[in-house]
Design a protein around this motif. Structure first.
Motif, short mmCIF file in Angstrom:
data_model
loop_
_atom_site.label_atom_id
_atom_site.label_comp_id
_atom_site.label_asym_id
_atom_site.label_seq_id
_atom_site.Cartn_x
_atom_site.Cartn_y
_atom_site.Cartn_z
N LYS A 36 71.46 19.96 -97.44
CA LYS A 36 72.36 20.60 -98.40
C LYS A 36 71.66 20.95 -99.70
O LYS A 36 70.77 20.23 -100.15
CB LYS A 36 73.54 19.67 -98.73
CG LYS A 36 74.36 19.26 -97.53
CD LYS A 36 75.00 20.46 -96.85
CE LYS A 36 75.81 20.06 -95.64
NZ LYS A 36 75.99 21.18 -94.71
N GLU A 37 72.11 22.05 -100.29
CA GLU A 37 71.62 22.42 -101.61
C GLU A 37 72.73 22.19 -102.62
O GLU A 37 73.85 22.68 -102.45
CB GLU A 37 71.22 23.89 -101.64
CG GLU A 37 70.79 24.32 -103.03
CD GLU A 37 70.34 25.77 -103.10
OE1 GLU A 37 70.13 26.38 -102.03
OE2 GLU A 37 70.20 26.27 -104.22
N ASN A 40 69.62 21.44 -106.90
CA ASN A 40 68.36 22.18 -106.75
C ASN A 40 67.32 21.79 -107.79
O ASN A 40 66.43 22.57 -108.10
CB ASN A 40 68.62 23.69 -106.80
CG ASN A 40 67.64 24.45 -105.94
OD1 ASN A 40 66.95 23.86 -105.11
ND2 ASN A 40 67.53 25.74 -106.15
N CYS A 44 70.41 15.04 -107.35
CA CYS A 44 71.60 14.59 -106.62
C CYS A 44 71.33 13.97 -105.25
O CYS A 44 72.15 13.23 -104.73
CB CYS A 44 72.58 15.75 -106.45
SG CYS A 44 72.03 16.99 -105.26
N CYS A 47 69.83 17.10 -100.75
CA CYS A 47 68.84 17.83 -99.95
C CYS A 47 67.83 16.91 -99.28
O CYS A 47 66.81 17.38 -98.78
CB CYS A 47 68.09 18.78 -100.86
SG CYS A 47 67.14 17.88 -102.11
N ASN A 65 63.25 14.61 -101.72
CA ASN A 65 64.13 15.70 -102.15
C ASN A 65 63.49 17.02 -101.75
O ASN A 65 62.50 17.45 -102.35
CB ASN A 65 64.32 15.68 -103.68
CG ASN A 65 65.21 14.55 -104.13
OD1 ASN A 65 66.10 14.12 -103.40
ND2 ASN A 65 64.98 14.07 -105.33
S1 FES Z 1 69.62 19.63 -104.29
FE1 FES Z 1 70.00 17.97 -105.66
S2 FES Z 1 68.20 16.73 -105.44
FE2 FES Z 1 67.80 18.48 -104.24
#
Ligand code: FES
Ligand code: FES
Length: 233
Positions: A36-37, A40, A44, A47, A65
């Motif tokens: 998941k993105e 970015n 979080c 990903c 990540n």
């Molecule tokens: S999308 Fe949040 S840490 Fe990579």
């Protein structure tokens, strides 16, 4: 020359843009939308992938990540996404535990959390609460409050006790051939640790000594960009 790595069960040869992130590559070029993105930028954990690297003790998997990880650095490694944690279409025991304990609500964080726990259990068959919380340190969940996720991890920890349990219940069978298959990829890196990808040179020194050797031997070292844990690739 292309980079070569294992993506779940398959050997991949890819001519990639050195500036592309692993997240973009996996979702947009390989259709692996289990990754998941969200933020970015490394905050979080949505990903997260499991990245297997060779060590003297065998392949060691750690949570990475993918939004921060240049795809070119996958050369010679084993990338595991949610699509690769089971041998069949059945849920992996970690997914079952999350389902049973209601560890997912919107689900956006869930695959990153499962991959983070997957890496933890591969390293540690008997994780304590502290180890579980540490493994989840990089994952943000806005829905559950984490208690149900912790229960899911605990319930799995109660079912497995030994490395053999991990191998039999949590590790897909195809993992057993990965070490030898990664060894054969090594032959593709030349003695200068250089990959020429997408008409650019990319060096992968393993230590400072190799880095300085490269800097001494390239034509124009001031043109090189050093990348290490960088968020601005
Ligand atoms: S999308 Fe949040 S840490 Fe990579
Ligand atoms: S279940 Fe929604 S963010 Fe975790």
């Amino acid at each position: 020359m292309k980079i070569s790595f294992y993506l779940n069960r398959d050997l991949v040869h890819a001519d990639v843009d050195p500036h592309m992130t692993t997240l973009v590559y996996l979702r947009e070029f390989k259709g692996l939308t289990g990754v998941k993105e969200s933020c970015n930028e490394g905050d979080c954990g949505a990903c997260v992938i499991a990245l297997g690297e060779r060590t003297e003790q065998g392949i060691r998997y750690h949570a990475v990540n993918s939004c921060l990880y240049p795809v070119i650095r996958l050369h010679g490694k084993h990338v595991v996404t949610l699509e690769g944690i089971s041998d069949s279409d059945e849920l992996h025991p970690l997914q079952e535990a999350m389902e049973n304990e209601h560890g997912a609500q919107c689900g956006f964080c869930t695959s990153g959390i499962i991959l983070s726990l997957f890496c933890l259990f591969l390293r540690n068959a008997t994780p304590t609460d502290e180890a579980i919380l540490q493994a989840l340190d990089g994952s943000l969940c806005r829905c559950t409050g984490y208690a149900s996720i912790l229960r899911a991890a605990r319930s799995l920890a109660a079912q497995v006790q030994t490395d053999e349990d991990i191998e039999n219940h949590l590790t897909p069978a195809y993992f057993s051939g990965i070490p030898e298959r990664l060894d054969s990829i090594d032959e593709l890196i030349d003695e200068n640790r250089k990959l020429a990808v997408a008409a650019r040179d990319y060096f992968i020194p393993e230590d400072l000594h190799e880095l300085f050797e490269i800097l001494e031997n390239v034509d124009n070292p001031s043109k090189l960009t050093l990348i290490s844990g960088d968020t601005d690739i």
